[in-house]
Design a protein around this motif. Structure first.
Motif, PDB file in Angstrom:
ATOM      1  N   HIS A 164      21.580   9.262  -6.854  1.00 16.06           N
ATOM      2  CA  HIS A 164      20.719   9.852  -7.884  1.00 16.06           C
ATOM      3  C   HIS A 164      19.390  10.260  -7.261  1.00 16.06           C
ATOM      4  O   HIS A 164      18.862   9.569  -6.398  1.00 16.06           O
ATOM      5  CB  HIS A 164      20.462   8.847  -9.016  1.00 16.06           C
ATOM      6  N   ASN A 165      18.873  11.389  -7.733  1.00 16.47           N
ATOM      7  CA  ASN A 165      17.589  11.867  -7.228  1.00 16.47           C
ATOM      8  C   ASN A 165      16.476  10.913  -7.672  1.00 16.47           C
ATOM      9  O   ASN A 165      16.342  10.632  -8.863  1.00 16.47           O
ATOM     10  CB  ASN A 165      17.324  13.273  -7.775  1.00 16.47           C
ATOM     11  N   LEU A 224      13.248   9.326  -9.150  1.00 18.55           N
ATOM     12  CA  LEU A 224      12.335   9.813 -10.184  1.00 18.55           C
ATOM     13  C   LEU A 224      11.172   8.830 -10.332  1.00 18.55           C
ATOM     14  O   LEU A 224      11.375   7.647 -10.630  1.00 18.55           O
ATOM     15  CB  LEU A 224      13.064   9.971 -11.521  1.00 18.55           C
ATOM     16  N   LYS A 248       2.207  13.679  -6.845  1.00 17.40           N
ATOM     17  CA  LYS A 248       3.291  14.503  -7.397  1.00 17.40           C
ATOM     18  C   LYS A 248       3.782  15.498  -6.348  1.00 17.40           C
ATOM     19  O   LYS A 248       5.009  15.681  -6.160  1.00 17.40           O
ATOM     20  CB  LYS A 248       2.800  15.243  -8.639  1.00 17.40           C
ATOM     21  N   ARG A 249       2.861  16.139  -5.648  1.00 13.90           N
ATOM     22  CA  ARG A 249       3.251  17.107  -4.628  1.00 13.90           C
ATOM     23  C   ARG A 249       4.034  16.437  -3.503  1.00 13.90           C
ATOM     24  O   ARG A 249       5.049  16.964  -3.035  1.00 13.90           O
ATOM     25  CB  ARG A 249       2.003  17.788  -4.059  1.00 13.90           C
ATOM     26  N   GLU A 260       7.603  15.605  -4.610  1.00 16.31           N
ATOM     27  CA  GLU A 260       8.443  16.808  -4.664  1.00 16.31           C
ATOM     28  C   GLU A 260       8.757  17.339  -3.269  1.00 16.31           C
ATOM     29  O   GLU A 260       9.813  17.947  -3.059  1.00 16.31           O
ATOM     30  CB  GLU A 260       7.754  17.870  -5.522  1.00 16.31           C
ATOM     31  N   ALA A 305      12.303  14.647  -4.310  1.00  9.44           N
ATOM     32  CA  ALA A 305      12.398  13.756  -5.460  1.00  9.44           C
ATOM     33  C   ALA A 305      11.665  14.366  -6.653  1.00  9.44           C
ATOM     34  O   ALA A 305      11.122  15.475  -6.566  1.00  9.44           O
ATOM     35  CB  ALA A 305      11.824  12.382  -5.111  1.00  9.44           C
ATOM     36  N   GLN A 306      11.668  13.655  -7.781  1.00 11.39           N
ATOM     37  CA  GLN A 306      11.050  14.163  -9.003  1.00 11.39           C
ATOM     38  C   GLN A 306       9.876  13.280  -9.414  1.00 11.39           C
ATOM     39  O   GLN A 306       9.887  12.072  -9.175  1.00 11.39           O
ATOM     40  CB  GLN A 306      12.063  14.174 -10.150  1.00 11.39           C
ATOM     41  N   CYS A 307       8.917  13.911 -10.088  1.00 11.17           N
ATOM     42  CA  CYS A 307       7.745  13.163 -10.564  1.00 11.17           C
ATOM     43  C   CYS A 307       7.375  13.630 -11.968  1.00 11.17           C
ATOM     44  O   CYS A 307       7.158  14.822 -12.190  1.00 11.17           O
ATOM     45  CB  CYS A 307       6.562  13.351  -9.616  1.00 11.17           C
ATOM     46  N   GLN A 308       7.335  12.696 -12.901  1.00  8.22           N
ATOM     47  CA  GLN A 308       6.873  12.968 -14.259  1.00  8.22           C
ATOM     48  C   GLN A 308       5.467  12.400 -14.413  1.00  8.22           C
ATOM     49  O   GLN A 308       5.229  11.246 -14.071  1.00  8.22           O
ATOM     50  CB  GLN A 308       7.774  12.293 -15.302  1.00  8.22           C
ATOM     51  N   SER A 357      16.888   6.471 -15.983  1.00 12.23           N
ATOM     52  CA  SER A 357      16.725   7.604 -15.070  1.00 12.23           C
ATOM     53  C   SER A 357      15.443   7.490 -14.250  1.00 12.23           C
ATOM     54  O   SER A 357      15.277   8.190 -13.249  1.00 12.23           O
ATOM     55  CB  SER A 357      16.736   8.926 -15.841  1.00 12.23           C
TER      56      SER A 357
END
Length: 273
Positions: free
Chosen positions: A26-27, A29, A49-50, A53, A57-60, A84
């Protein structure tokens, strides 16, 4: 001894983490909670965040312009339950009126990628922490790389939650003799220590001649003089072929902090995915 290039080390490590993230089921997060309108905090969150990414990977980012302690804790609990989400980070400092201890304690231990949960800090004394705080892990890795002594004498100058307090427990857990001072003291013989971490002190006030040859000096004091970033150490004093190693400011611990966060996120995703 040479200056340690924290930026270069960080680039190498991020390439490795990018490859590790690709191989996960899973990617990864990361959920970041930002409370208030502090511009410096907003800048740090953008950098994180940068970086997340950049390794794929992902950043909320959950930005609460105004919130009570209960509202922040409720969001933390929601993210704890979201399968997730692999890592939860609360950007510090929090605004006055929001209880930092209560918020940090609410983070699920397996998602505490900043390593600030009290249980993680306490487990450091036995080396059983789930996650190590990001600056602490960066320093421990450098100690393993540059200091051959199994239990070096350590001097920590500062009092912060994110660096000095976790490092104290971690070095004690490694059975190292540790001295902690809240501020720089001129009467200390700094040449007695193999590892020195400088968090509190005046800018450009410390020279390389104060430390033993082959020792490791970590400059963790961030200052601005004449519009330029600098640390507590006079970097030029450490540039000869002999003397102590120096992780300087700028280009030292700063670039490694976010990289260690990425490492914790990938670790969390590999465990929780």
């Amino acid at each position: 001894m040479p200056i340690i290039d924290g930026s270069g080390l960080s680039r190498v490590l991020r390439e490795e983490l990018k490859n590790k993230a690709k191989d996960l089921k899973h990617n990864p997060l990361l959920a970041v909670i930002l409370v208030g309108n502090d511009q410096e905090s907003e800048r740090y969150v953008k950098l994180k965040k940068r970086a997340v990414e950049e390794i794929g990977a992902q950043c909320q980012v959950h930005h609460l312009r105004e919130a009570t302690t209960a509202e922040v804790v409720a969001l933390v609990n929601k993210l704890n339950q979201d399968t997730s989400v692999h890592g939860v980070l609360v950007q510090l400092p929090l605004p006055s009126g929001v209880d930092q201890d209560e918020v940090i304690t609410a983070i699920k231990l397996s998602k505490d990628v900043d390593g600030f949960h009290p249980t993680n800090l306490g487990l450091g004394y036995s080396g059983q922490q789930v996650f190590t705080s990001c600056p602490s892990q960066a320093i421990l890795d450098l100690v393993d790389e540059y200091i051959p002594t199994p239990r070096p004498r350590v001097l920590l100058i500062g009092d912060s939650l994110d660096l000095i307090k976790p490092l104290t427990s971690l070095f004690v857990g490694r059975q190292c003799p540790v001295t902690v001072l809240p501020e720089w003291q001129p009467w200390i013989d700094y040449s007695l220590y193999q590892v020195v971490v400088l968090e509190n002190g005046s800018p450009r006030s410390v020279s390389g001649s104060m430390f033993a040859d082959g020792s490791l000096v970590i400059d963790a004091g961030f200052h601005y003089l004449e519009g330029k970033a600098c640390g507590i150490a006079v970097t030029a004093d450490f540039e000869s072929g002999v003397g102590p190693w120096l992780l300087p400011v700028p280009g030292g611990l700063g670039p490694l902090l976010i990289t260690m966060l990425l490492a914790n996120l990938v670790k969390a995703a590999s465990r929780n995915g």
